[in-house]
Design a protein around this motif. Sequence first.
Motif, PDB file in Angstrom:
ATOM      1  N   ASN A   1      -4.733   0.816  -9.454  1.00 44.33           N
ATOM      2  CA  ASN A   1      -3.905   1.502  -9.064  1.00 44.33           C
ATOM      3  C   ASN A   1      -2.413   1.072  -8.801  1.00 44.33           C
ATOM      4  OD1 ASN A   1      -2.662   2.998  -5.955  1.00 44.33           O
ATOM      5  ND2 ASN A   1      -5.084   3.466  -4.856  1.00 44.33           N
TER       6      ASN A   1
ATOM      7  N   GLU B   1      -0.160   1.804  -7.130  1.00 47.14           N
ATOM      8  CA  GLU B   1       0.929   1.901  -5.923  1.00 47.14           C
ATOM      9  C   GLU B   1       0.456   0.242  -4.865  1.00 47.14           C
ATOM     10  OE1 GLU B   1       1.122   4.308  -1.618  1.00 47.14           O
ATOM     11  OE2 GLU B   1      -0.105   5.035  -2.994  1.00 47.14           O
ATOM     12  N   ARG B   2      -1.071   0.287  -5.432  1.00 52.74           N
ATOM     13  CA  ARG B   2      -1.913  -1.222  -4.647  1.00 52.74           C
ATOM     14  C   ARG B   2      -0.974  -2.319  -5.388  1.00 52.74           C
ATOM     15  NH1 ARG B   2      -7.708  -1.849  -3.356  1.00 52.74           N
ATOM     16  NH2 ARG B   2      -7.997  -4.734  -2.767  1.00 52.74           N
TER      17      ARG B   2
ATOM     18  N   TYR C   1      -1.857  -3.538   0.275  1.00 52.37           N
ATOM     19  CA  TYR C   1      -1.800  -2.166   0.226  1.00 52.37           C
ATOM     20  C   TYR C   1      -3.576  -2.750   0.610  1.00 52.37           C
ATOM     21  CZ  TYR C   1      -3.694   2.609  -1.685  1.00 52.37           C
ATOM     22  OH  TYR C   1      -3.894   3.804  -1.568  1.00 52.37           O
ATOM     23  N   PHE C   2      -4.407  -1.680   1.254  1.00 53.86           N
ATOM     24  CA  PHE C   2      -5.885  -2.561   0.906  1.00 53.86           C
ATOM     25  C   PHE C   2      -6.656  -1.475   1.591  1.00 53.86           C
ATOM     26  CE2 PHE C   2      -4.138  -5.742   4.489  1.00 53.86           C
ATOM     27  CZ  PHE C   2      -4.717  -6.976   2.257  1.00 53.86           C
ATOM     28  N   ASP C   3      -7.249  -0.769   0.441  1.00 50.80           N
ATOM     29  CA  ASP C   3      -8.415   0.302   0.363  1.00 50.80           C
ATOM     30  C   ASP C   3      -9.627   0.246  -0.008  1.00 50.80           C
ATOM     31  OD1 ASP C   3      -9.390   3.228  -0.043  1.00 50.80           O
ATOM     32  OD2 ASP C   3      -8.884   2.596  -2.275  1.00 50.80           O
ATOM     33  N   ASN C   4     -10.390   0.129   1.264  1.00 56.62           N
ATOM     34  CA  ASN C   4     -12.097  -0.255   1.934  1.00 56.62           C
ATOM     35  C   ASN C   4     -12.309  -1.660   1.440  1.00 56.62           C
ATOM     36  OD1 ASN C   4     -14.653   1.137   2.841  1.00 56.62           O
ATOM     37  ND2 ASN C   4     -14.812   1.062   0.510  1.00 56.62           N
ATOM     38  N   ASP C   5     -11.230  -3.077   1.610  1.00 58.49           N
ATOM     39  CA  ASP C   5     -11.823  -4.361   0.682  1.00 58.49           C
ATOM     40  C   ASP C   5     -12.293  -4.767   1.848  1.00 58.49           C
ATOM     41  OD1 ASP C   5      -9.236  -4.844  -1.250  1.00 58.49           O
ATOM     42  OD2 ASP C   5      -8.481  -3.050  -0.282  1.00 58.49           O
TER      43      ASP C   5
ATOM     44  N   ARG D   1     -14.970  -3.498   6.324  1.00 52.95           N
ATOM     45  CA  ARG D   1     -14.075  -3.246   5.134  1.00 52.95           C
ATOM     46  C   ARG D   1     -12.884  -2.194   6.366  1.00 52.95           C
ATOM     47  NH1 ARG D   1     -15.756  -3.654   0.217  1.00 52.95           N
ATOM     48  NH2 ARG D   1     -17.551  -4.148  -0.081  1.00 52.95           N
TER      49      ARG D   1
ATOM     50  N   SER E   1      -9.363  -0.666   5.426  1.00 58.20           N
ATOM     51  CA  SER E   1      -8.786   0.315   4.909  1.00 58.20           C
ATOM     52  C   SER E   1      -6.214   0.372   5.757  1.00 58.20           C
ATOM     53  CB  SER E   1      -8.666   1.671   4.914  1.00 58.20           C
ATOM     54  OG  SER E   1      -9.730   1.142   3.539  1.00 58.20           O
ATOM     55  N   GLY E   2      -5.461   0.485   4.485  1.00 58.36           N
ATOM     56  CA  GLY E   2      -4.375   0.220   5.353  1.00 58.36           C
ATOM     57  C   GLY E   2      -3.421   0.022   4.431  1.00 58.36           C
ATOM     58  N   VAL E   3      -2.044  -0.045   5.174  1.00 61.12           N
ATOM     59  CA  VAL E   3      -0.799  -0.640   3.925  1.00 61.12           C
ATOM     60  C   VAL E   3      -0.613  -1.364   4.955  1.00 61.12           C
ATOM     61  CG1 VAL E   3       1.527   0.181   3.153  1.00 61.12           C
ATOM     62  CG2 VAL E   3      -0.368   1.154   2.620  1.00 61.12           C
TER      63      VAL E   3
END
Length: 327
Positions: free
Chosen positions: A244, A246-247, A257-261, A289, A291-293
Amino acid sequence: MNSAKHNAQPETASGWFARVQAGALSDAERRDFEHWRDTSPENALAYAQCELAWELTGALAGEPEFATGAKATDDTASRGLTLRDWRIWGSVAASVTLATTLVLNAEVDSGQRYQTDIGEQRVVHLKDGSSVMLNTNSILQVSFSRHQRSLILERGEAFFSVAKNPNRPFVVEVAGTEVRALGTAFNIEKQHDNVEVAVTQGLVEVSAQRRFWQEANQTHLRPGQGVTWHASTTAKLLTPTPINLERVTAWQASKLYFDNDRLADALAEYNRYTKRQFVLVDDTLADQRISGVFNVGDDKALTFALEKSLGARILATDNRVLVLAEQ
């Protein structure tokens, strides 16, 4: 042109530069010069450096012998150079060679070390036209020679925008991994003995250090691909995977950038950017988990997300932010 005269043609950039500056080239010799210059990028670059060196020094501009040589007639060019002529051109060529050496050495970096503190980011413009953006708490060593641009990422993270030069490879060493690029843009992150390489533009070759009994551990990455390497597991083959972008590049805009981390991993990443550390007091939250920026250093936004999304309790002090499970 007879063979004797042909053999007298200079073969170096400084030699050709002296002849051109003196205006002593016949039409045939001019064609020879242009052929020599256009034969290889190295010749063209060396000649351009002579021109630059001449502009910088101007040392012989007023010399009587040079002025005399500059007035050489077409008849002189057609009959070939006399011994005195060659002495004049040799003097000019020697001076240009010295000036060119100074210019060449200016492009050779004997060793620079760049470092960022926790929470600091820095853009470094290298002498070859490349640039490096260093992320928080990173150390980069740069050592350029005329044949290779060598860098070592000791720790942290960096984004490399590489100026193209096929004859002078751009090589980054990190934890036993060699990342080689000719003209591209890529990101390298090193945390402890874990390395992640991600490519945003161009093509890079990643070669991991290996024992003599192992298979070749090498792969090529294209834009949108990455590879993760653990220096402690030398037997693992490098396998490109989609990434990703963007991440990977969010940190360049001071964002995370966190995505289900996993929460434990997300807090560890956040803590890289601040001296006020988030501490998980209750391990039961580690696998939750998130998620978010988030903006780097925005403790309030992260705290709000932890409270509202995970029901965590927050106890904040000047130096730490304690994260506890809901009672």
